[in-house]
Design a protein around this motif. Structure first.
Motif, mmCIF file in Angstrom:
data_model
loop_
_atom_site.group_PDB
_atom_site.id
_atom_site.type_symbol
_atom_site.label_atom_id
_atom_site.label_comp_id
_atom_site.label_asym_id
_atom_site.label_seq_id
_atom_site.Cartn_x
_atom_site.Cartn_y
_atom_site.Cartn_z
ATOM 1 N N ILE A 1 -17.057 18.456 28.953
ATOM 2 C CA ILE A 1 -16.394 19.758 29.015
ATOM 3 C C ILE A 1 -17.414 20.870 28.848
ATOM 4 C CG2 ILE A 1 -14.716 21.244 27.853
ATOM 5 C CD1 ILE A 1 -13.047 18.759 27.312
ATOM 6 N N ASN A 2 -18.412 20.632 28.032
ATOM 7 C CA ASN A 2 -19.443 21.637 27.842
ATOM 8 C C ASN A 2 -20.192 21.889 29.147
ATOM 9 O OD1 ASN A 2 -20.997 23.486 26.355
ATOM 10 N ND2 ASN A 2 -22.607 21.964 26.057
ATOM 11 N N ALA A 3 -20.433 20.837 29.922
ATOM 12 C CA ALA A 3 -21.129 20.997 31.204
ATOM 13 C C ALA A 3 -20.307 21.851 32.164
ATOM 14 C CB ALA A 3 -21.419 19.631 31.809
ATOM 15 N N GLU A 4 -18.986 21.638 32.174
ATOM 16 C CA GLU A 4 -18.128 22.456 33.031
ATOM 17 C C GLU A 4 -18.179 23.916 32.602
ATOM 18 O OE1 GLU A 4 -14.144 20.966 33.433
ATOM 19 O OE2 GLU A 4 -14.866 18.925 33.681
ATOM 20 N N TYR A 5 -18.104 24.143 31.294
ATOM 21 C CA TYR A 5 -18.156 25.512 30.781
ATOM 22 C C TYR A 5 -19.460 26.187 31.178
ATOM 23 C CZ TYR A 5 -18.681 29.393 27.561
ATOM 24 O OH TYR A 5 -18.901 30.637 27.032
ATOM 25 N N MET A 6 -20.581 25.459 31.016
ATOM 26 C CA MET A 6 -21.878 26.031 31.353
ATOM 27 C C MET A 6 -21.986 26.290 32.861
ATOM 28 S SD MET A 6 -23.256 26.490 28.493
ATOM 29 C CE MET A 6 -24.899 26.934 28.968
ATOM 30 N N GLY A 7 -21.421 25.387 33.672
ATOM 31 C CA GLY A 7 -21.436 25.578 35.114
ATOM 32 C C GLY A 7 -20.651 26.806 35.528
ATOM 33 N N ILE A 8 -19.466 26.968 34.955
ATOM 34 C CA ILE A 8 -18.637 28.139 35.270
ATOM 35 C C ILE A 8 -19.303 29.404 34.754
ATOM 36 C CG2 ILE A 8 -16.440 29.280 34.778
ATOM 37 C CD1 ILE A 8 -15.152 26.465 34.884
ATOM 38 N N LYS A 9 -19.918 29.310 33.578
ATOM 39 C CA LYS A 9 -20.584 30.475 32.995
ATOM 40 C C LYS A 9 -21.749 30.942 33.883
ATOM 41 C CE LYS A 9 -22.730 32.098 28.758
ATOM 42 N NZ LYS A 9 -23.166 31.761 27.409
ATOM 43 N N SER A 10 -22.521 29.995 34.425
ATOM 44 C CA SER A 10 -23.677 30.389 35.226
ATOM 45 C C SER A 10 -23.334 30.626 36.701
ATOM 46 C CB SER A 10 -24.789 29.338 35.118
ATOM 47 O OG SER A 10 -24.360 28.133 35.698
ATOM 48 N N GLU A 11 -22.387 29.883 37.232
ATOM 49 C CA GLU A 11 -22.060 29.974 38.660
ATOM 50 C C GLU A 11 -20.788 30.766 38.943
ATOM 51 O OE1 GLU A 11 -23.882 28.732 41.208
ATOM 52 O OE2 GLU A 11 -25.382 28.028 39.783
ATOM 53 N N GLY A 12 -19.962 30.970 37.952
ATOM 54 C CA GLY A 12 -18.659 31.580 38.175
ATOM 55 C C GLY A 12 -17.738 30.567 38.833
ATOM 56 N N PHE A 13 -16.614 31.009 39.315
ATOM 57 C CA PHE A 13 -15.666 30.096 39.948
ATOM 58 C C PHE A 13 -16.041 29.802 41.408
ATOM 59 C CE2 PHE A 13 -13.175 31.210 36.263
ATOM 60 C CZ PHE A 13 -12.654 29.975 35.921
ATOM 61 N N GLY A 14 -17.163 30.356 41.863
ATOM 62 C CA GLY A 14 -17.670 30.017 43.191
ATOM 63 C C GLY A 14 -17.999 28.544 43.304
ATOM 64 N N LEU A 15 -18.160 27.904 42.164
ATOM 65 C CA LEU A 15 -18.407 26.466 42.121
ATOM 66 C C LEU A 15 -17.271 25.703 42.796
ATOM 67 C CD1 LEU A 15 -20.132 24.146 40.867
ATOM 68 C CD2 LEU A 15 -18.680 24.326 38.862
ATOM 69 N N TYR A 16 -16.083 26.274 42.789
ATOM 70 C CA TYR A 16 -14.907 25.616 43.362
ATOM 71 C C TYR A 16 -14.543 26.140 44.745
ATOM 72 C CZ TYR A 16 -14.520 23.803 38.698
ATOM 73 O OH TYR A 16 -14.793 23.168 37.521
ATOM 74 N N ARG A 17 -15.468 26.884 45.367
ATOM 75 C CA ARG A 17 -15.203 27.366 46.717
ATOM 76 C C ARG A 17 -14.949 26.191 47.642
ATOM 77 N NH1 ARG A 17 -19.797 30.051 48.999
ATOM 78 N NH2 ARG A 17 -20.937 29.129 47.299
ATOM 79 N N GLY A 18 -13.946 26.300 48.470
ATOM 80 C CA GLY A 18 -13.636 25.241 49.417
ATOM 81 C C GLY A 18 -12.695 24.184 48.874
#
Length: 144
Positions: A1-18
């Motif tokens: 869960i921490n990895a997801e939080y860090m990913g969203i924190k650094s990339e924003g929700f663009g990580l889920y584009r598409g």
């Protein structure tokens, strides 16, 4: 869960584009895979119970379903891949990409990259056929 939080924190929700295009690809892709598989077993091999096919029948039906599925959803997959590969600064919607593909590259652009997927069909067909064989085996042994 921490990895997801860090990913969203650094990339924003663009990580889920598409993600919506992935869903739009996966649903008809699964229907096509299972539908063509059952159709081949019923119409080509005359099986009244698709779960009772031989190893050969399962492999042929799985190969047919995999091929149809890949070809059917390739246009959606190309759009999804283009959405996900764009940098966040130049994000476009799927409909914008679709229009620009038709206008700039023509309809054949929806099948770019389809050959590597077709080459992978034996892997998909094999795993799907093995799953069907194992399901049938365990149903017979465990009396489901």
């Amino acid at each position: 869960i921490n990895a997801e939080y860090m990913g969203i924190k650094s990339e924003g929700f663009g990580l889920y584009r598409g993600a919506n295009w992935t869903l739009a690809r996966n649903i008809p892709g699964s229907f096509t895979l299972f539908g063509v598989n059952a159709f081949v077993k019923k119409e080509l091999f005359g099986l009244s119970d698709p779960g009772k096919g031989t190893v050969f029948q399962n492999i042929v039906a799985s190969f047919s379903g995999a091929m149809a599925s890949i070809l059917f959803v390739s246009p959606l997959d190309v759009i999804k891949t283009r959405i996900q590969s764009l940098p966040s600064s130049s994000a476009q919607s799927g409909s914008q990409i679709l229009v620009s593909m038709v206008r700039d590259e023509g309809l054949s652009s929806f099948f770019k990259g389809v050959m590597p997927k077709i080459i992978m069909i034996p892997r998909l067909a094999y795993s799907f056929a093995v799953a069907q064989i194992l399901i049938s085996y365990f149903e017979n042994r465990l009396s489901f």
